[in-house]
Design an enzyme around this catalytic site. Sequence first.
Site, mmCIF file in Angstrom:
data_model
loop_
_atom_site.group_PDB
_atom_site.id
_atom_site.type_symbol
_atom_site.label_atom_id
_atom_site.label_comp_id
_atom_site.label_asym_id
_atom_site.label_seq_id
_atom_site.Cartn_x
_atom_site.Cartn_y
_atom_site.Cartn_z
ATOM 1 N N GLU A 1 13.374 0.701 5.952
ATOM 2 C CA GLU A 1 12.322 -0.196 5.460
ATOM 3 C C GLU A 1 12.356 -0.346 3.948
ATOM 4 O O GLU A 1 11.873 -1.335 3.405
ATOM 5 C CB GLU A 1 10.943 0.301 5.896
ATOM 6 C CG GLU A 1 10.527 1.619 5.267
ATOM 7 C CD GLU A 1 9.045 1.935 5.465
ATOM 8 O OE1 GLU A 1 8.283 1.004 5.802
ATOM 9 O OE2 GLU A 1 8.662 3.090 5.274
ATOM 10 N N ASP B 1 0.839 -1.189 0.000
ATOM 11 C CA ASP B 1 0.000 0.000 0.000
ATOM 12 C C ASP B 1 0.881 1.248 0.000
ATOM 13 O O ASP B 1 1.551 1.493 0.998
ATOM 14 C CB ASP B 1 -0.958 0.000 1.195
ATOM 15 C CG ASP B 1 -0.279 -0.424 2.507
ATOM 16 O OD1 ASP B 1 0.693 -1.193 2.488
ATOM 17 O OD2 ASP B 1 -0.742 0.025 3.564
#
Length: 598
Positions: free
Chosen positions: A551, A340
């Site tokens: 990340e 997402d």
Amino acid sequence: MDKHKSLSPIIFFFFFILSIMTITVTSDACGPKNPGPIVPTTPLVKFLVTLQETAFRAFGPKDFDPKLYVDLSLKRNLSITVEAFEKLPKNESGSVPAKELNRFMEEYLAAAEEDLVVVSPVDYVAEPEVFLPKVESPEVRAWALEVHSLWKNLCRKVSGRVLEKPEFHTLLPLENPVIIPGSRFREVYYWDSYWIIRGLLASKMYETAKGMVYNLISLVHEFGYPLNGARAYYTNRSQPPLLSSMVVQIYNTTNDETLLTKSLPALLKEHHFWNSGVHKVSIQDSQGLNHSLSRYYARWNQPRPESFIIDTETASKLPSKCAKEKLYREMASAAESGMDFSTRWMRDESDLTTLATTSILPVDLNAFILKARIGFMLIFLMEIDISILANAIGDSVTAERFKDASHARKKAIDSILWNAEKHQWLDYWLTDPDSSEIHKWNASNQNKKLYASNFAPLWIEPFSSDVKLVDEVVSSLENSGLICAAGIATSLIESGQQWDFPNGWAPTQHMIAEGLLNSGTERATQIARDIAIKWTKTNYVAFKETGAMHEKYDVRECGSTGGGGEYKPQTGFGWSNGVVLAFLETFGWPQDLKLDCT
């Protein structure tokens, strides 16, 4: 006068119950078709969403993280807290002054971090025995031990406060310590856990890895599927199904038969979740044969609580309540995919309101439903994983059923998602996603755009073991433009979404590289090694420059961290740590190979 005050208590109660039933069961009638299932949220989450909206007006958009507010917990009962909140003064614009809101939060709410206690993993040692035996470079080994030490920083256990009064918290009570991703992601996440566990196994932290799996199994037994994350606002969706792969990976390392026995009922439940109801789609191929494939489909049609402000703003461009509810479901379904957001899920790559996740049969989801690990470097189908686990406890009927199911799933992927001209697997767009009828395959419905997910089936043994197929896919990958200076790009579209160019993510690198390696061909193995080297280098250089693992990374340049998306890039970082350690365990690092960007 308030008209409700003129009603008798019994009549008022009747209308109150009717209104709840309308919201949670039928939702808004968006035309004649069923709007889809809804899993209602909790009263606490609803209140914290209201708090989030109030805080946004009070504090302004700068550095505002909506997730923070739904991660807070109560110091007093909800009714008392709501009563005090409703009495807060408002200024001329109708907003609560920042000073008053801060005072209220300090008195009635506990910080998000207080739900979880930092603990030292029981099986952590500073330098494990036989740690990364293929790493010859002292420099790389020293850095790998630094990455290994980050497990201490990321290990958490649910606090006693949550266990005593779970209704005061959005954090779900889990029995065992967990490794969190890091930064704003304070709780355990489902698909992150697979790559975290791969790193834990490289770190010889078997008990921590097992504990994470047992936590996920407990969520399956309570909710019917592993949740996106261990929060009350995530109960309406799951994430990519990798629980089976976690179980088999740990079993192959530890030979823990108890883990097999305890996991099987949960694996069966999860298999049912992805192969029934709104997740299951029937489609007929060009030869007239019927197949079943799966899609992402969240049980939700409101703004996501952790992103309520952002989702509401995005949907404000749409003209009707019905259109907004459909968009909210598509947003939550994209979150269920773990990606997402990405243009992959959008009809118009420049417009997020055109998200249509539930209209897509995704390549990677259907590969994940097949995927899990048997043996040191051997990958079998997910259903075969369950088959082998069933055999381990003497259930031959279950074993045979899932073996047959695995063959059917592969045929479906071959028939519906494979594109022989591009030598890739392609997502398939459904013409009428709400229809319960059997869909008819149409070649023009395959998404011809380039995404790293097009190569995800390489991770699955029946595909990676087909030498001719692998050669074709490898050529397609090499010519795709996805392999960049610092790793594999998620797509070739620079949309500003975080799961698009120029970002690269740890799971993508690992899946593709490991799939190439498992093919056994010299060419594929060399490409896998090159991907692992590029990715390891960019992680190392960024770590030395920033002091953190990230990340995501910008794959255009070695050492460059990623950006884009709806929140600031995060550090920590669970799956990045895990993939680096897994790569070093698998490929090693020779004495003379430099670790910098040269």
